[in-house]
Motif scaffolding. Structure first.
Motif, PDB file in Angstrom:
ATOM      1  N   GLY A  50       0.826  -1.188   0.000  1.00 42.31           N
ATOM      2  CA  GLY A  50       0.000   0.000   0.000  1.00 42.31           C
ATOM      3  C   GLY A  50       0.867   1.248   0.000  1.00 42.31           C
ATOM      4  O   GLY A  50       2.026   1.207   0.429  1.00 42.31           O
ATOM      5  N   ILE A  51       0.320   2.345  -0.483  1.00 48.92           N
ATOM      6  CA  ILE A  51       1.055   3.609  -0.540  1.00 48.92           C
ATOM      7  C   ILE A  51       0.098   4.749  -0.230  1.00 48.92           C
ATOM      8  O   ILE A  51      -1.049   4.764  -0.694  1.00 48.92           O
ATOM      9  N   SER A  52       0.570   5.703   0.568  1.00 49.16           N
ATOM     10  CA  SER A  52      -0.262   6.836   0.944  1.00 49.16           C
ATOM     11  C   SER A  52      -0.504   7.753  -0.247  1.00 49.16           C
ATOM     12  O   SER A  52       0.161   7.653  -1.276  1.00 49.16           O
ATOM     13  N   ALA A  53      -1.459   8.672  -0.081  1.00 47.14           N
ATOM     14  CA  ALA A  53      -1.837   9.566  -1.173  1.00 47.14           C
ATOM     15  C   ALA A  53      -0.654  10.399  -1.672  1.00 47.14           C
ATOM     16  O   ALA A  53      -0.516  10.623  -2.878  1.00 47.14           O
ATOM     17  N   ASN A  54       0.212  10.832  -0.763  1.00 46.90           N
ATOM     18  CA  ASN A  54       1.353  11.653  -1.182  1.00 46.90           C
ATOM     19  C   ASN A  54       2.581  10.823  -1.534  1.00 46.90           C
ATOM     20  O   ASN A  54       3.624  11.372  -1.871  1.00 46.90           O
ATOM     21  N   GLY A  55       2.455   9.515  -1.464  1.00 49.90           N
ATOM     22  CA  GLY A  55       3.550   8.636  -1.857  1.00 49.90           C
ATOM     23  C   GLY A  55       4.663   8.495  -0.856  1.00 49.90           C
ATOM     24  O   GLY A  55       5.659   7.808  -1.122  1.00 49.90           O
ATOM     25  N   VAL A  56       4.520   9.123   0.311  1.00 47.47           N
ATOM     26  CA  VAL A  56       5.613   9.135   1.289  1.00 47.47           C
ATOM     27  C   VAL A  56       5.678   7.833   2.085  1.00 47.47           C
ATOM     28  O   VAL A  56       6.763   7.326   2.382  1.00 47.47           O
ATOM     29  N   THR A  57       4.517   7.294   2.443  1.00 50.27           N
ATOM     30  CA  THR A  57       4.471   6.113   3.304  1.00 50.27           C
ATOM     31  C   THR A  57       4.053   4.885   2.516  1.00 50.27           C
ATOM     32  O   THR A  57       3.080   4.918   1.761  1.00 50.27           O
TER      33      THR A  57
END
Length: 124
Positions: A50-57
């Motif tokens: 999985g990846i957060s909306a801003n791509g950071v996590t």
């Protein structure tokens, strides 16, 4: 409404690599956490990455950690799954999904939108 279309699946030998893509529609793509799940015959649909909306996590299942990498390009409204060192047990239909949450991305129930899936087959 978000529509998701996966591509990049196929047949590969053990130890090989594949890159899955998930093309999304909708201008709200940037606000969604994204995930990849997989489902083998007769088994549950399991979380892969999985990846957060801003791509950071990013988040990974233990079984793929160190071998798979999830990424996203918000300009191209596409999310990717780079799969290296593939094993026969990675054989499954892989699904892309979009979630309104950035924190529950391991939870299948957190996803509102799903693609149709792409088959990945790893031969031994």
């Amino acid at each position: 409404q978000v529509q998701l279309v996966e591509s990049g699946g196929g047949l590969v030998q053990a130890g090989g690599s594949l890159r899955l893509s998930c093309a999304a529609s909708g201008r709200t793509f940037r606000s969604y956490g994204m995930g990849w799940f997989r489902q083998a015959p007769g088994k549950e649909r399991d979380f892969v990455a999985g990846i957060s909306a801003n791509g950071v996590t990013t988040y990974y299942a233990d079984s793929v950690k160190g071998r798979f990498t999830i990424s996203r390009d918000n300009a191209k409204i596409t999310v990717y799954l780079q799969m290296n060192s593939l094993k026969p047990e990675d054989t499954a239909v892989y699904y892309c999904a979009a979630s309104g949450s950035n924190y529950l991305l391991r939870d299948r129930g957190a996803y509102s939108y799903w693609g149709q899936g792409t088959q990945v087959t790893v031969s031994s």
